[in-house]
Design an enzyme around this catalytic site. Sequence first.
Site: not given
Length: 348
Positions: A9-10, A103-104
């Site tokens: 996860d960013m 983003d994940e």
Amino acid sequence: MERIILHVDMDAFFASVEQLDNKALKGKPVIVGGVSERGVVSTCSYEARKYGIHSAMPIFMARKLCPHGIYVRTRMFRYKEVSRKVFDILREVTEVIEPLSIDEAYLDITNSRFKNGIEAAKYIKFRVFKEVGLTISIGISYNKFLAKLASDWNKPNGIKVITKDMIPSILLPFPISKIYGLGKKSVERLNNIGIFTVKDLYDMPKEFYIEYLGKYGLEIYDRIRGIDNREVEVERDRKSYGRERTLKSDTNDKDELLQYLMDFSREISEQLIRLNIEGKTITVKYKTESFQSHTRSKTLNFYTNNFNDIYRVCEEILNNEEIKENIRLIGVTVSSFKESSIEQLTLF
């Protein structure tokens, strides 16, 4: 062999990209989203979160909480560009990847070249920071539920491992809202009878789960005991392409929901163009806070992979819906494909 699942996860992705591109924003409360008073927050930096700002919050509320914040319009094209670089790195780790959003993602590294999750996580974090310039948080466990729970443990830039011998003790202090599958309405019902933590719920007999939570009850019963048999689902099926998201806060605000549909339509359009295919059936899916799923579809009389065509149908479908309760998940799917025809021009 026990599975090794990673959830990556960013960290505050959109805001982190803005800070990466503009060094003057480093360490500042950056809020990304619609900049008008009717807009909503897409995400915000950790500096902004200290003021109580969170995703899906209306911009006018964010301005009241943090009037000196730096409000930035969403640049989806740039986030997609950075996301592609990150996912290229992830694909070097394993081909068994389930993207959840830009983003994940979940990764199954059980049969990869890495001997354990820590080794893989450190490799990913090093590569992403060195080549992209951003941090990423990673949860490691033997199933998806625990891996996702772990990724949020030491944010930002964290690594957390949850092993079988930690279950159930590590879960017992958590509020029940942290359990994947329990929506806002279910949490409120359980709170009303004095169940606030996983420990409170864990002590209840199995029959209670079925009575209070219906067909999802047994899944919750297993989940808080560390059991989750869901596979990491690789996107290989070309019969349809879609995007969906479970919202961080349930909502019935159509403007907010349309923003999600717009983002999804853009992502799907770019994917279809990349694959040189077009579809003509567009489906909007949503799930309410009581876990009722609804799908609405429209089939065009032409094939398309154009963003405007896809979003226009999504907008029409949502605007015609009478939403009677808050929505916890929303998504878009395009199907009924054909390969795009490419006309070759001649000189004459």
